[in-house]
Design a protein around this motif. Structure first.
Motif, PDB file in Angstrom:
ATOM      1  N   ASP A 158      23.090  42.689  43.855  1.00 39.47           N
ATOM      2  CA  ASP A 158      22.320  42.820  45.099  1.00 39.47           C
ATOM      3  C   ASP A 158      21.601  41.521  45.466  1.00 39.47           C
ATOM      4  O   ASP A 158      21.271  41.300  46.631  1.00 39.47           O
ATOM      5  CB  ASP A 158      21.293  43.960  44.986  1.00 39.47           C
ATOM      6  CG  ASP A 158      21.964  45.331  44.965  1.00 39.47           C
ATOM      7  OD1 ASP A 158      23.176  45.397  45.253  1.00 39.47           O
ATOM      8  OD2 ASP A 158      21.293  46.329  44.633  1.00 39.47           O
ATOM      9  N   ASP A 159      21.358  40.682  44.472  1.00 36.23           N
ATOM     10  CA  ASP A 159      20.704  39.389  44.739  1.00 36.23           C
ATOM     11  C   ASP A 159      21.735  38.305  45.084  1.00 36.23           C
ATOM     12  O   ASP A 159      21.429  37.115  45.061  1.00 36.23           O
ATOM     13  CB  ASP A 159      19.872  38.981  43.520  1.00 36.23           C
ATOM     14  CG  ASP A 159      18.846  37.903  43.856  1.00 36.23           C
ATOM     15  OD1 ASP A 159      18.509  37.745  45.055  1.00 36.23           O
ATOM     16  OD2 ASP A 159      18.394  37.196  42.938  1.00 36.23           O
ATOM     17  N   GLY A 160      22.968  38.725  45.366  1.00 33.59           N
ATOM     18  CA  GLY A 160      23.967  37.776  45.859  1.00 33.59           C
ATOM     19  C   GLY A 160      24.735  37.031  44.784  1.00 33.59           C
ATOM     20  O   GLY A 160      25.288  35.959  45.045  1.00 33.59           O
ATOM     21  N   LEU A 161      24.824  37.612  43.586  1.00 32.75           N
ATOM     22  CA  LEU A 161      25.538  36.937  42.493  1.00 32.75           C
ATOM     23  C   LEU A 161      26.894  36.390  42.922  1.00 32.75           C
ATOM     24  O   LEU A 161      27.214  35.229  42.680  1.00 32.75           O
ATOM     25  CB  LEU A 161      25.700  37.911  41.310  1.00 32.75           C
ATOM     26  CG  LEU A 161      26.538  37.419  40.131  1.00 32.75           C
ATOM     27  CD1 LEU A 161      25.891  36.216  39.449  1.00 32.75           C
ATOM     28  CD2 LEU A 161      26.748  38.543  39.102  1.00 32.75           C
ATOM     29  N   PHE A 162      27.690  37.247  43.577  1.00 33.95           N
ATOM     30  CA  PHE A 162      29.072  36.834  43.895  1.00 33.95           C
ATOM     31  C   PHE A 162      29.199  36.149  45.261  1.00 33.95           C
ATOM     32  O   PHE A 162      30.293  35.771  45.661  1.00 33.95           O
ATOM     33  CB  PHE A 162      30.013  38.027  43.771  1.00 33.95           C
ATOM     34  CG  PHE A 162      30.068  38.587  42.376  1.00 33.95           C
ATOM     35  CD1 PHE A 162      30.214  37.741  41.279  1.00 33.95           C
ATOM     36  CD2 PHE A 162      29.961  39.958  42.142  1.00 33.95           C
ATOM     37  CE1 PHE A 162      30.257  38.240  39.983  1.00 33.95           C
ATOM     38  CE2 PHE A 162      30.011  40.469  40.856  1.00 33.95           C
ATOM     39  CZ  PHE A 162      30.151  39.617  39.771  1.00 33.95           C
ATOM     40  N   GLU A 163      28.095  35.997  45.965  1.00 33.33           N
ATOM     41  CA  GLU A 163      28.113  35.155  47.168  1.00 33.33           C
ATOM     42  C   GLU A 163      27.614  33.755  46.822  1.00 33.33           C
ATOM     43  O   GLU A 163      28.119  32.763  47.313  1.00 33.33           O
ATOM     44  CB  GLU A 163      27.211  35.738  48.274  1.00 33.33           C
ATOM     45  CG  GLU A 163      27.779  36.974  48.964  1.00 33.33           C
ATOM     46  CD  GLU A 163      27.406  38.269  48.260  1.00 33.33           C
ATOM     47  OE1 GLU A 163      26.206  38.511  48.048  1.00 33.33           O
ATOM     48  OE2 GLU A 163      28.321  39.048  47.877  1.00 33.33           O
ATOM     49  N   ARG A 164      26.630  33.707  45.925  1.00 28.29           N
ATOM     50  CA  ARG A 164      26.038  32.401  45.579  1.00 28.29           C
ATOM     51  C   ARG A 164      26.866  31.657  44.536  1.00 28.29           C
ATOM     52  O   ARG A 164      26.775  30.441  44.409  1.00 28.29           O
ATOM     53  CB  ARG A 164      24.623  32.621  45.036  1.00 28.29           C
ATOM     54  CG  ARG A 164      23.674  33.129  46.110  1.00 28.29           C
ATOM     55  CD  ARG A 164      22.441  33.778  45.519  1.00 28.29           C
ATOM     56  NE  ARG A 164      21.638  32.879  44.702  1.00 28.29           N
ATOM     57  CZ  ARG A 164      20.619  33.271  43.939  1.00 28.29           C
ATOM     58  NH1 ARG A 164      20.292  34.555  43.889  1.00 28.29           N
ATOM     59  NH2 ARG A 164      19.927  32.408  43.240  1.00 28.29           N
ATOM     60  N   PHE A 165      27.650  32.409  43.760  1.00 30.63           N
ATOM     61  CA  PHE A 165      28.454  31.807  42.689  1.00 30.63           C
ATOM     62  C   PHE A 165      29.887  32.309  42.832  1.00 30.63           C
ATOM     63  O   PHE A 165      30.123  33.328  43.472  1.00 30.63           O
ATOM     64  CB  PHE A 165      27.869  32.190  41.316  1.00 30.63           C
ATOM     65  CG  PHE A 165      26.402  31.872  41.206  1.00 30.63           C
ATOM     66  CD1 PHE A 165      25.977  30.577  40.924  1.00 30.63           C
ATOM     67  CD2 PHE A 165      25.440  32.850  41.451  1.00 30.63           C
ATOM     68  CE1 PHE A 165      24.622  30.267  40.867  1.00 30.63           C
ATOM     69  CE2 PHE A 165      24.085  32.558  41.397  1.00 30.63           C
ATOM     70  CZ  PHE A 165      23.671  31.258  41.108  1.00 30.63           C
ATOM     71  N   PRO A 166      30.851  31.591  42.220  1.00 27.99           N
ATOM     72  CA  PRO A 166      32.252  31.991  42.395  1.00 27.99           C
ATOM     73  C   PRO A 166      32.498  33.418  41.887  1.00 27.99           C
ATOM     74  O   PRO A 166      32.000  33.802  40.832  1.00 27.99           O
ATOM     75  CB  PRO A 166      33.015  30.973  41.536  1.00 27.99           C
ATOM     76  CG  PRO A 166      32.073  29.825  41.337  1.00 27.99           C
ATOM     77  CD  PRO A 166      30.695  30.392  41.387  1.00 27.99           C
ATOM     78  N   ALA A 167      33.279  34.193  42.650  1.00 31.50           N
ATOM     79  CA  ALA A 167      33.593  35.565  42.244  1.00 31.50           C
ATOM     80  C   ALA A 167      34.765  35.545  41.262  1.00 31.50           C
ATOM     81  O   ALA A 167      35.798  34.935  41.532  1.00 31.50           O
ATOM     82  CB  ALA A 167      33.941  36.400  43.471  1.00 31.50           C
ATOM     83  N   PRO A 168      34.602  36.192  40.108  1.00 34.13           N
ATOM     84  CA  PRO A 168      35.641  36.134  39.071  1.00 34.13           C
ATOM     85  C   PRO A 168      36.829  37.043  39.366  1.00 34.13           C
ATOM     86  O   PRO A 168      36.706  38.004  40.125  1.00 34.13           O
ATOM     87  CB  PRO A 168      34.907  36.621  37.826  1.00 34.13           C
ATOM     88  CG  PRO A 168      33.865  37.560  38.358  1.00 34.13           C
ATOM     89  CD  PRO A 168      33.441  36.992  39.691  1.00 34.13           C
ATOM     90  N   ARG A 169      37.957  36.762  38.716  1.00 32.19           N
ATOM     91  CA  ARG A 169      39.107  37.668  38.796  1.00 32.19           C
ATOM     92  C   ARG A 169      39.110  38.619  37.608  1.00 32.19           C
ATOM     93  O   ARG A 169      39.871  39.575  37.549  1.00 32.19           O
ATOM     94  CB  ARG A 169      40.415  36.886  38.856  1.00 32.19           C
ATOM     95  CG  ARG A 169      40.698  36.034  37.642  1.00 32.19           C
ATOM     96  CD  ARG A 169      42.181  35.966  37.345  1.00 32.19           C
ATOM     97  NE  ARG A 169      42.688  37.301  37.043  1.00 32.19           N
ATOM     98  CZ  ARG A 169      43.881  37.554  36.559  1.00 32.19           C
ATOM     99  NH1 ARG A 169      44.734  36.578  36.366  1.00 32.19           N
ATOM    100  NH2 ARG A 169      44.267  38.772  36.268  1.00 32.19           N
ATOM    101  N   ILE A 170      38.224  38.364  36.612  1.00 32.50           N
ATOM    102  CA  ILE A 170      38.117  39.274  35.465  1.00 32.50           C
ATOM    103  C   ILE A 170      36.722  39.128  34.862  1.00 32.50           C
ATOM    104  O   ILE A 170      36.132  38.038  34.896  1.00 32.50           O
ATOM    105  CB  ILE A 170      39.224  38.988  34.425  1.00 32.50           C
ATOM    106  CG1 ILE A 170      39.268  40.078  33.348  1.00 32.50           C
ATOM    107  CG2 ILE A 170      39.047  37.597  33.769  1.00 32.50           C
ATOM    108  CD1 ILE A 170      40.549  40.104  32.544  1.00 32.50           C
ATOM    109  N   VAL A 171      36.191  40.248  34.328  1.00 33.28           N
ATOM    110  CA  VAL A 171      34.873  40.258  33.678  1.00 33.28           C
ATOM    111  C   VAL A 171      35.077  40.606  32.203  1.00 33.28           C
ATOM    112  O   VAL A 171      35.740  41.605  31.886  1.00 33.28           O
ATOM    113  CB  VAL A 171      33.942  41.301  34.333  1.00 33.28           C
ATOM    114  CG1 VAL A 171      32.609  41.375  33.593  1.00 33.28           C
ATOM    115  CG2 VAL A 171      33.726  40.979  35.815  1.00 33.28           C
TER     116      VAL A 171
END
Ligand code: ZN
Ligand code: ZN
Length: 417
Positions: A158-171
């Motif tokens: 909700d704090d923008g993790l995947f907007e502010r940093f690259p979105a992964p293809r796997i966790v």
């Protein structure tokens, strides 16, 4: 694969063991992990990360290495502790106390091993940062707060993790468990239950204990709710499905001759499918409302679903690929399949919001010989497990195994340079 990284582990083993003892001695409750976050962020900067951010979703820490073309791979660890008084007797045992969110002072301990998770992730991040010439892609390292409240992952998203940093293809993530140290346990598909927490307040009318006719007794109402809820799993959930409904908190009144005006219940449910989860949630709501009405409550009950974690699915194909790499590195004899675990984890939130696979495994932290004997003799319930005041993973080989597993998993999904 990953020979360069694994060879570097010997050099940083003492550094990591010191970090582990430091984190273990200074545990912090969920959403209060400010010291821990500062320590972890500094370790990432020391390791040469290009980008390190703090306070992502309250106290979360994020590190990024952009190392050319290739996939974005996320490694995740949690780092919060629990209100438990440590009884391990270790020289680095915690004696910390803290004020919980309800104002009470409580002892604090890393009783779930999240200090080991964080240390292993610092180790893997350091080794991967040192071996950039071996791989290409982007490494996203996420230290997540408040796993024990099942709100930390959601808070970071909700704090923008995947907007502010690259979105992964796997966790990729792991949890230390009451298995023999050096061993890895895994499952495919649903590996941990979904969890939902509900606070209920029932409204009666208070009065003198000698004049029940002038009151609406919320204690009797609550007692009926508790008994009636036992029928949800036994009578409504199909026998082939599994579910748990626990009323872990029941509070009413102050004195024997006063009928109070309210009663509170804290209810926790565990399920393995969306269908069963909906069924259990709606059955609980129906029963609470109906018992309240049947008791002539003065107003509708308050229901507050305040915490939840989805079913944790370790995506089957990605898990098989990762475990094949583990088998090559550790040897098949150190890998074991595990049944579903009824505890919950919010790591699944990250992959769920991006619709990308999560791979999650467990690794052992207990003295191997006595643990293997206990498991063989059917005494595994007596082993100190997560959340116990006696839960204390051996530093080695737990630390090395946890670092190696993260490095191997990351290298499985990053490109070779
Ligand atoms: Zn825990
Ligand atoms: Zn945990």
């Amino acid at each position: 694969m990953a020979d360069a990284e694994i060879a570097g582990l010997a050099e940083i083993r003492d550094y990591l063991a010191d970090l582990y003892r430091d984190l273990h001695r200074h545990p912090e409750l969920s959403l209060q992990e400010t010291r821990t976050a500062t320590v972890l962020a500094k370790r990432l900067r020391d390791a040469g990360f290009d980008e390190v951010a703090e306070k992502v979703g309250t106290t979360g820490v994020v590190g990024v290495i952009r190392n050319g073309d290739g996939p974005v791979v996320m490694l995740r660890a949690d780092f919060d502790a629990l209100p438990v008084e440590e009884k391990t007797g270790l020289p680095y045992a915690s004696t910390e106390r803290a004020v919980a969110s309800d104002g009470r002072e409580v002892p604090v301990m890393h009783a779930c091993g999240h200090d080991m998770h964080a240390t292993c992730l610092v180790g893997a991040a350091t080794l991967l940062a040192r071996s950039r010439q071996e791989w290409s892609g982007t490494l996203l390292v996420v230290f997540q707060p408040a796993e024990e409240l099942a709100v930390g992952a959601r808070g970071m998203v909700d704090d923008g993790l995947f907007e502010r940093f690259p979105a992964p293809r796997i966790v990729l993530g792991q949890h230390v468990a009451p298995l023999p140290a050096g061993f890895i346990g895994y499952g495919t598909g649903p590996v941990m239950a979904s969890m939902d927490s509900l606070d209920v307040t029932l409204h009666g009318r208070g009065g003198h204990g000698s004049r029940p006719e002038a009151t609406v007794d919320p204690v009797v109402m609550a007692a009926n709710v508790v008994t009636r809820l036992q029928g949800v799993v036994s009578r409504e959930v199909p026998p082939a499905e599994s579910a748990v409904v626990t009323i872990g908190r029941l509070q009413a009144g102050t004195k024997d001759n006063i009928i109070p005006d309210r009663a509170e219940l804290g209810i926790n449910i565990r399920t393995y499918s969306a269908h069963t989860r909906d069924l259990v949630r709606s059955a609980i709501e129906r029963i609470v409302r109906a018992e309240s009405e049947a008791s002539a409550a003065v107003s509708e009950p308050d229901l507050d679903w305040f915490g939840s974690a989805p079913v944790l699915v370790s995506e089957p194909a990605a898990t098989e690929t990762t475990m094949a790499a583990f088998a090559q590195h550790f040897g098949q004899q150190r890998l074991h399949t595990m049944p579903q675990v009824n505890a919950s984890e919010d790591v699944g939130v990250f992959g769920d919001v991006l619709h990308v696979p999560t791979v999650f495994w467990f690794w052992g932290g207990l003295e191997p010989e006595s643990t293997i004997t206990a498991i063989r003799e059917g005494r595994s319930d007596q082993l100190p497990s997560n959340h116990s005041p006696f839960f204390a993973p051996l530093i080695e080989p737990t630390l090395s195994t946890g670092v190696e597993a993260l490095v191997i998993a990351a290298r499985t999904w990053l490109d070779r340079s």
